[in-house]
Scaffold this motif. Sequence first.
Motif, mmCIF file in Angstrom:
data_model
loop_
_atom_site.group_PDB
_atom_site.id
_atom_site.type_symbol
_atom_site.label_atom_id
_atom_site.label_comp_id
_atom_site.label_asym_id
_atom_site.label_seq_id
_atom_site.Cartn_x
_atom_site.Cartn_y
_atom_site.Cartn_z
ATOM 1 N N ILE A 232 29.010 19.161 42.127
ATOM 2 C CA ILE A 232 29.133 20.587 42.455
ATOM 3 C C ILE A 232 29.404 20.727 43.950
ATOM 4 N N ASP A 233 30.251 21.684 44.280
ATOM 5 C CA ASP A 233 30.524 22.021 45.673
ATOM 6 C C ASP A 233 30.432 23.541 45.800
ATOM 7 N N THR A 234 30.507 24.036 47.007
ATOM 8 C CA THR A 234 30.456 25.478 47.226
ATOM 9 C C THR A 234 31.717 25.949 47.934
ATOM 10 N N ALA A 235 32.061 27.177 47.683
ATOM 11 C CA ALA A 235 33.184 27.835 48.355
ATOM 12 C C ALA A 235 32.709 29.221 48.772
ATOM 13 N N THR A 236 33.502 29.878 49.572
ATOM 14 C CA THR A 236 33.180 31.207 50.062
ATOM 15 C C THR A 236 34.213 32.206 49.564
ATOM 16 N N MET A 237 33.717 33.340 49.085
ATOM 17 C CA MET A 237 34.601 34.446 48.723
ATOM 18 C C MET A 237 34.398 35.547 49.747
ATOM 19 N N ASP A 238 35.486 35.972 50.364
ATOM 20 C CA ASP A 238 35.455 37.081 51.308
ATOM 21 C C ASP A 238 35.809 38.352 50.544
ATOM 22 N N VAL A 239 34.953 39.350 50.659
ATOM 23 C CA VAL A 239 35.131 40.607 49.936
ATOM 24 C C VAL A 239 35.303 41.722 50.958
ATOM 25 N N ARG A 240 36.336 42.504 50.766
ATOM 26 C CA ARG A 240 36.624 43.636 51.648
ATOM 27 C C ARG A 240 36.478 44.916 50.825
ATOM 28 N N VAL A 241 35.737 45.860 51.358
ATOM 29 C CA VAL A 241 35.522 47.143 50.705
ATOM 30 C C VAL A 241 36.065 48.197 51.669
ATOM 31 N N GLU A 242 37.112 48.902 51.238
ATOM 32 C CA GLU A 242 37.770 49.870 52.114
ATOM 33 C C GLU A 242 37.853 51.238 51.452
ATOM 34 N N TRP A 243 37.633 52.261 52.269
ATOM 35 C CA TRP A 243 37.738 53.631 51.775
ATOM 36 C C TRP A 243 39.206 53.957 51.521
ATOM 37 N N SER A 244 39.485 54.586 50.394
ATOM 38 C CA SER A 244 40.817 55.066 50.051
ATOM 39 C C SER A 244 40.762 56.577 49.882
ATOM 40 N N ASP A 245 41.447 57.308 50.758
ATOM 41 C CA ASP A 245 41.503 58.764 50.597
ATOM 42 C C ASP A 245 42.197 59.121 49.294
ATOM 43 N N PHE A 246 43.233 58.366 48.933
ATOM 44 C CA PHE A 246 43.979 58.623 47.704
ATOM 45 C C PHE A 246 43.075 58.502 46.480
ATOM 46 N N GLN A 247 42.231 57.466 46.449
ATOM 47 C CA GLN A 247 41.318 57.250 45.328
ATOM 48 C C GLN A 247 40.013 58.035 45.470
ATOM 49 N N ALA A 248 39.766 58.584 46.655
ATOM 50 C CA ALA A 248 38.504 59.266 46.968
ATOM 51 C C ALA A 248 37.331 58.357 46.618
ATOM 52 N N GLY A 249 37.452 57.107 47.051
ATOM 53 C CA GLY A 249 36.398 56.127 46.801
ATOM 54 C C GLY A 249 36.713 54.821 47.494
ATOM 55 N N TYR A 250 35.781 53.887 47.396
ATOM 56 C CA TYR A 250 35.949 52.575 48.009
ATOM 57 C C TYR A 250 36.658 51.635 47.044
ATOM 58 N N GLU A 251 37.675 50.954 47.548
ATOM 59 C CA GLU A 251 38.391 49.945 46.776
ATOM 60 C C GLU A 251 37.900 48.572 47.221
ATOM 61 N N ILE A 252 37.765 47.669 46.265
ATOM 62 C CA ILE A 252 37.250 46.335 46.537
ATOM 63 C C ILE A 252 38.371 45.317 46.337
ATOM 64 N N SER A 253 38.537 44.439 47.323
ATOM 65 C CA SER A 253 39.471 43.325 47.196
ATOM 66 C C SER A 253 38.743 42.060 47.630
ATOM 67 N N TYR A 254 39.247 40.910 47.201
ATOM 68 C CA TYR A 254 38.573 39.658 47.522
ATOM 69 C C TYR A 254 39.584 38.541 47.685
ATOM 70 N N ASP A 255 39.134 37.503 48.381
ATOM 71 C CA ASP A 255 39.969 36.335 48.637
ATOM 72 C C ASP A 255 39.063 35.117 48.734
ATOM 73 N N VAL A 256 39.547 33.999 48.220
ATOM 74 C CA VAL A 256 38.845 32.721 48.354
ATOM 75 C C VAL A 256 39.761 31.824 49.191
ATOM 76 N N PRO A 257 39.490 31.697 50.509
ATOM 77 C CA PRO A 257 40.365 30.913 51.382
ATOM 78 C C PRO A 257 40.569 29.467 50.917
ATOM 79 N N ASP A 258 39.554 28.874 50.289
ATOM 80 C CA ASP A 258 39.651 27.480 49.845
ATOM 81 C C ASP A 258 39.976 27.342 48.361
ATOM 82 N N MET A 259 40.617 28.351 47.784
ATOM 83 C CA MET A 259 40.907 28.305 46.349
ATOM 84 C C MET A 259 41.756 27.082 45.998
ATOM 85 N N HIS A 260 42.550 26.605 46.923
ATOM 86 C CA HIS A 260 43.394 25.427 46.663
ATOM 87 C C HIS A 260 42.564 24.171 46.382
ATOM 88 N N LYS A 261 41.296 24.163 46.795
ATOM 89 C CA LYS A 261 40.413 23.018 46.547
ATOM 90 C C LYS A 261 39.763 23.077 45.157
#
Length: 116
Positions: free
Chosen positions: A49-78
């Motif tokens: 077993i190994d560990t990786a990090t997921m970076d999660v960004r939560v940004e306000w969207s005026d269009f959606q009138a709410g917070y949108e969530i996006s994520y990325d795993v920089p080491d996904m290639h591993k």
Amino acid sequence: MLIVWSESDNHGFSDEADYLRSLKKDDSYTFSYQFEYIATNHGNGSYDIDTATMDVRVEWSDFQAGYEISYDVPDMHKIDASQGNSDAEGFYENDVYWRVVADLESLGIGSDLRAV
């Protein structure tokens, strides 16, 4: 506590989107979460077993009138799917989603403020 806008209980706002915008806490938040993945599957229930990090960004969207969530795993290639691992979406849904929700709830950002 879920507070809902309605015409009869409009909290002083002409529509629900304006009401939700009034509840906005901040423009964005960034979180990092560690999760485990199978580095090597030796078979017969034996794994490295190994560990990786997921970076999660939560940004306000005026269009959606709410917070949108996006994520990325920089080491996904591993992370090798042939070893029995999921893709980034699977790690988010199974390992990270509930931690994000808990952190947002602690900031006062409930489901009513999260864009679908």
